[in-house]
Every structure is written in structure tokens, then in C-alpha cells.
Design a protein around this motif. Sequence first.
Motif, mmCIF file in Angstrom:
data_model
loop_
_atom_site.group_PDB
_atom_site.id
_atom_site.type_symbol
_atom_site.label_atom_id
_atom_site.label_comp_id
_atom_site.label_asym_id
_atom_site.label_seq_id
_atom_site.Cartn_x
_atom_site.Cartn_y
_atom_site.Cartn_z
ATOM 1 N N LEU A 68 0.816 -1.209 0.000
ATOM 2 C CA LEU A 68 0.000 0.000 0.000
ATOM 3 C C LEU A 68 0.853 1.265 0.000
ATOM 4 C CD1 LEU A 68 -2.819 -0.947 2.550
ATOM 5 C CD2 LEU A 68 -2.897 -1.069 0.055
ATOM 6 N N ARG A 69 1.982 1.209 0.684
ATOM 7 C CA ARG A 69 2.840 2.391 0.795
ATOM 8 C C ARG A 69 4.250 1.947 1.141
ATOM 9 N NH1 ARG A 69 0.603 6.525 5.054
ATOM 10 N NH2 ARG A 69 1.282 4.867 6.458
ATOM 11 N N SER A 104 -8.520 -4.323 7.057
ATOM 12 C CA SER A 104 -9.161 -3.788 5.861
ATOM 13 C C SER A 104 -10.673 -3.697 5.995
ATOM 14 C CB SER A 104 -8.816 -4.661 4.650
ATOM 15 O OG SER A 104 -7.424 -4.758 4.497
ATOM 16 N N LYS A 117 -10.467 -2.981 0.792
ATOM 17 C CA LYS A 117 -10.170 -1.562 0.700
ATOM 18 C C LYS A 117 -9.094 -1.196 1.714
ATOM 19 C CE LYS A 117 -14.451 0.174 -1.322
ATOM 20 N NZ LYS A 117 -15.519 1.209 -1.239
ATOM 21 N N SER A 118 -8.168 -0.375 1.258
ATOM 22 C CA SER A 118 -7.054 0.039 2.091
ATOM 23 C C SER A 118 -7.536 0.757 3.340
ATOM 24 C CB SER A 118 -6.131 0.969 1.297
ATOM 25 O OG SER A 118 -5.244 1.655 2.151
ATOM 26 N N ASP A 121 -6.568 4.812 2.694
ATOM 27 C CA ASP A 121 -7.308 5.767 1.873
ATOM 28 C C ASP A 121 -8.560 5.199 1.224
ATOM 29 O OD1 ASP A 121 -6.265 4.102 -0.061
ATOM 30 O OD2 ASP A 121 -4.867 5.582 -0.876
ATOM 31 N N GLY A 122 -8.902 3.952 1.559
ATOM 32 C CA GLY A 122 -10.105 3.356 1.001
ATOM 33 C C GLY A 122 -9.965 2.851 -0.415
ATOM 34 N N SER A 123 -8.763 2.892 -0.989
ATOM 35 C CA SER A 123 -8.572 2.402 -2.359
ATOM 36 C C SER A 123 -8.746 0.895 -2.428
ATOM 37 C CB SER A 123 -7.183 2.792 -2.873
ATOM 38 O OG SER A 123 -6.164 2.286 -2.016
ATOM 39 N N ALA A 124 -9.222 0.409 -3.582
ATOM 40 C CA ALA A 124 -9.532 -1.010 -3.763
ATOM 41 C C ALA A 124 -8.286 -1.787 -4.182
ATOM 42 C CB ALA A 124 -10.627 -1.173 -4.801
ATOM 43 N N HIS A 125 -8.138 -2.995 -3.618
ATOM 44 C CA HIS A 125 -6.994 -3.849 -3.927
ATOM 45 C C HIS A 125 -7.446 -5.301 -3.938
ATOM 46 C CE1 HIS A 125 -3.988 -0.618 -3.313
ATOM 47 N NE2 HIS A 125 -4.868 -0.181 -2.434
#
Length: 383
Positions: A68-69, A104, A117-118, A121-125
Motif C-alpha cells: 500500500l505504501r 481492511s 479496501k485500504s 485511503d479506502g482504495s480497492a486492492h
Amino acid sequence: MIAPRFAFSIHATDGLARTGEIAMGRGTIRTPAFMPVGTAGTVKAMRPAEVRATGADIILGNTYHLMLRPGAERVAKLGGLHAFSGWDRPILTDSGGYQVMSLSALTKRSEDGVSFKSHLDGSAHHLSPERSIEIQRLLGSDIIMAFDELVPTTTSREVQAEAMARSMRWAKRSRAAFDGGGDHAARAAIFGIQQGALDRDLRQASADALLEIGFDGYAVGGLAVGEGQDAMFACLDYAPQQLDPAKPRYLMGVGKPDDIVGAVERGIDMFDCVLPTRSGRNGQAFTWDGPVNIRNARWAEDLSPIDPESPIAEWSRAYLHHLIKSGEMLGAMLLTQHNLWFYQQVMAGLRAAITEQRLKSWASDFRTRYASRSSPARGGSRP
């Protein structure tokens, strides 16, 4: 002489406990081993040289957080996790499965993997066995963990059985993805993860499946998730013995010093846990006489060190108390350094006791002293 890809040797045993070495290209890991946790590419509040100076031979990195980061592809572009972080010895990366399940939002499991979702930031993975292995390969991990599914020990046996069976199917896919990794597979290792909660038959079925696939080492997963020490030890009375005795056994996410001593007595070789670093940041120091809460007012004018042999012995308990109460970052740094040193001292004591065939008495002395909170925890002599 060319360094081996992965070679585990047992030098001595005492009961079920073993001491030995894992030889890899980036260095030798003495077992039993404790791996400090470097979740996001750093052991919090510590520089790599300081981590090494505590006695650590290997650290742990986290697939979920690093994907994620800053992103696995970016880490690879920057030379891999070793170069990126400045740690030149072995790194084990966990598969990300535990964090996907625990951190998550809106997690959706399927046979293919887990969509989520992360928490950042809520991004989808999406994380599958193949993608987990790919990420660990991009990071440059020395020991890669198979992707698995963890469910709480409080779920029904049916749910536990389904999760274990799926984890074994994912283990087979993880192994295939690892074997297809080209040059990296030629210098790294892969561990399978035994699941089955607290059920002996499920644990045996999991072990049988993993042994059929074949791995360089085996982890006992799904413990230290709230079941309590007695239940964990009851599982460890049989689970490690279900695995290949010629390969390392890794108990994931454990734990407190007395957890580690009991697990070593039951045949475990490797450990990781955030406890020494997290506790250090929150004002708790581990000592031979048990944990010390340095925030406590009793230490406000105490000029003695946490332990006269600690690498932070030049600073008094009174000063550490002041730092923590004041929110100064140096307090977290010093207590983290001390805690990691203490954990490595415990591991060194265990290795010596096994070698000298005195583990039973060493462990008994350790437990008696560690469990006794009546003394002012001055540190010093070891069991």
C-alpha cells in the motif's frame, strides 16, 4: 565458498527444544531466533545498525503495508527492501493475509483471493496467492511466506475447516508462484503456514497437506489471537510435532517473553512480535523481573538503570520516566532499544541452555523470576 540458498542445521536438542542455525546468502540466523518487526520497512524508533547491535540476525517486513505504501514496484525500482531500508541481513516477509483480514474494510474472500479496501485511503486492492508471492519477490525477501486465510479460534469448526482447506489450496498456488520466480527463487526460501485453529485433527490435516507440497520451513499460524497462553500451549503440545522435524518451525506473532520460553520448550525455532517495540513506545520495559511501567511515579527519582547490562544503562529510570511522561521521542527510542536487546538476551539464554542440556532448570528459574512482581525489577543476573 558459495553461500547456501537455505540450509537448516540442528546443533543440539534438549527435550523437544532445538538450537541450531539457518544459513542463507545474506547471513546466518541463530535459532531459536526472535525477529524484530519492521512492518513498513523500519523497526520503529531504531536504525538498522542499532537493531543488529541488539543481537538480531533477521527482521520481518510486511507485504500488506508495503504494497500500500510505498508500493512493491517502487521498492523494487529503488533496489529492493534491503537497499531501501539499509538492512543487509536476511528479511522475512509475511504474506499479508493477517492484515487483510484484521485491518481492511469491506473485505471479500473468494477462492481466487481477497478483495479489500485500504485502511489508509479506502482504495480497492486484490491479494491472491500469486500476487502475494510477487510482492514479496519485488521486495527482495529472503524468506517468503505462503498466502493463507486466518479465522478466529472462536469461529465454528466448519468455518475453521473451510479456511484451513482453502489455505492449503493457496499454499500449493503460493509454492507454484514461488518456483516460477526465476533468479529470486534460486536464492530465497518459502515457508508454508499450518492452520486449523485449536483443533488437533485440522492441524494434522493441514500439516499433511503442507508436507506433501514441500516447503523450506513451516509456520504454526492462527495462534496468539486472543485464545490465551494455556490454550496456545495446549495446541503447541502437538502442532509443531506434526511438521517436518528437519525444517525450521516458526510461531507467528508470538509474543511475550514467557510465551517464547514455553514455545521453545515445545519445539519452536523462530518468533516475531511487535510487543517489544510497541511496548517501548508506550513506556513499558521488559526485564528479568517482569515488565516495568516506566510511567509509574515510583520511578520518578530512581537513579538506577533498567538493567546494568542494558545498552541504555547510562540513563536512569528517573530520566526515562521524565522522557515518557513528557512525550519526548528519545524515551520511545531508548526503551525500544532496551526491549529488543532484552528479547535477544532471552534468545541467547535459551540457546545456551539447550546446548548445555539445562533448559528445564533455566526455564523454571526464568518463569519464577519473571512472574514475581514483588521486587523492584533491578535487572542484572540472568537465570
